[in-house]
Scaffold this active site. Structure first.
Site, PDB file in Angstrom:
ATOM      1  N   LYS A  27       0.696  -1.014  -0.096  1.00  0.00           N
ATOM      2  CA  LYS A  27       0.123  -0.049   0.155  1.00  0.00           C
ATOM      3  C   LYS A  27       0.865   1.325   0.048  1.00  0.00           C
ATOM      4  O   LYS A  27       0.248   2.313  -0.599  1.00  0.00           O
ATOM      5  CB  LYS A  27      -0.930  -0.121   1.239  1.00  0.00           C
TER       6      LYS A  27
ATOM      7  N   TYR B 283     -10.212 -10.094   9.949  1.00  0.00           N
ATOM      8  CA  TYR B 283     -11.386 -11.008   9.648  1.00  0.00           C
ATOM      9  C   TYR B 283     -11.014 -12.394   9.536  1.00  0.00           C
ATOM     10  O   TYR B 283      -9.753 -12.627   9.183  1.00  0.00           O
ATOM     11  CB  TYR B 283     -12.363 -10.520   8.464  1.00  0.00           C
TER      12      TYR B 283
END
Ligand code: ATR
Length: 279
Positions: A72, A224
């Site tokens: 990123k 998650y």
């Protein structure tokens, strides 16, 4: 004679490792729902090759990519132009090939979290007490959108307190963030506690003082995966009102990327339901 189908537009996600990404499933469902003719593939690119390979993807016809760990920050250096929210985050999770062939970098992670909290979970965020655990890239990505909700207090707690203080200083023009280490976080209880550390990945939960969670607190783990994380177990043990993982943020950030690429906003509810059923 059968009508020739237009060639689908190509998209994908670059990361390393990337094999377990849910993004092809999510964008595949969005495309079907919105009747968009596109493909979405996984691209496993090693950090040393990121720049060269990402540029090659665009010259070979890709229209846009999502960018995930560990690229990123490199993506923020690659693009020609960045949105304000990507500049704040110093990280790009979505690249759009523009009409003039330049690359626009955006970051949809923060808005993804806010949409999940407000639209999916129905939380009213204004004037709430917020506590964020962790001071890495994930925290940087969600800070500005959380500040936009006008919290009553915003605390960043981190194992290495200097990182929390550096982050607070970087956002001083927007909000007076308090920064400390875990043991120094003070009550009264917080309305929202977000776990943005990667401690869960190591099966760990930092030791926190008592009195931070009440029966009205919402505890949200950006991570998650199946089952509980050490953070969600901690929150449950303290009877938090709601304990959530980051599935909704995952789907919402993807929906925002899809919107940037296609100009159509997919409905996220059926995708989120299908994803949590499948995962
Ligand atoms: P990301 O981009 O996912 O945020 P990062 O920049 O490496 O990744 O940041 C990881 C965050 O998780 C940091 O806040 C890190 O704390 P330090 O700044 O002290 O390194 C935090 N973290 C990682 N492992 C942890 C652990 N076992 N206990 C507590 N915090 C942890």
């Amino acid at each position: 004679m059968a009508k020739l189908q237009d060639k689908p537009d190509q998209y994908g996600v670059v990361g390393h490792p990337i094999a377990h990404s849910w993004s092809p499933f999510i964008h595949g469902m969005f495309a079907k729902e919105c009747a968009q003719n596109l493909t979405y593939r996984l691209y496993d690119i090693e950090p040393a090759d990121f720049r060269r390979e990402a540029l090659r993807l665009f010259t070979s016809g890709l229209r846009g990519v999502n960018v995930t760990l560990p690229h990123k920050e490199s993506a923020a250096e690659l693009v020609n132009e960045m949105t304000a929210r990507a500049t704040r985050a110093q990280a790009v999770n979505t690249i759009v090939l523009q009409k003039d062939n330049s690359l626009l970098g955006d970051n949809t992670d923060g808005i993804g979290l806010i949409r999940d909290l407000q639209d999916n979970l129905g939380l009213e965020l204004a004037h709430k007490r917020l506590l964020i655990l962790g001071a890495g890239g994930a925290t940087r990505g969600i800070l500005a959108p959380l500040i936009d909700t006008q919290p009553a207090a915003l605390v960043i707690a981190n194992r290495t307190p200097v990182r929390a203080r550096t982050l607070a200083a970087a956002f001083r023009d927007l909000y007076d963030i308090q920064a400390c280490e875990f043991k120094d976080v003070q009550g009264p209880p917080y309305d929202l506690i977000v776990n943005a550390t990667s401690a869960s990945l190591q099966g760990q939960m930092p030791e926190m003082p008592a009195g931070l969670v009440s029966e009205d607190s919402v505890c949200y783990d950006l991570a998650y995966g199946r089952g509980h994380t050490p953070f969600t177990l901690w929150a449950k043990s303290l009877y938090a009102a709601r304990v959530c993982k980051g599935w909704g943020m995952l789907v919402e950030q993807a929906a925002e990327s899809f919107y940037l690429w296609r100009g159509v906003r997919p409905d996220t509810h059926s995708v989120l339901e299908a994803l949590t059923r499948k995962a």
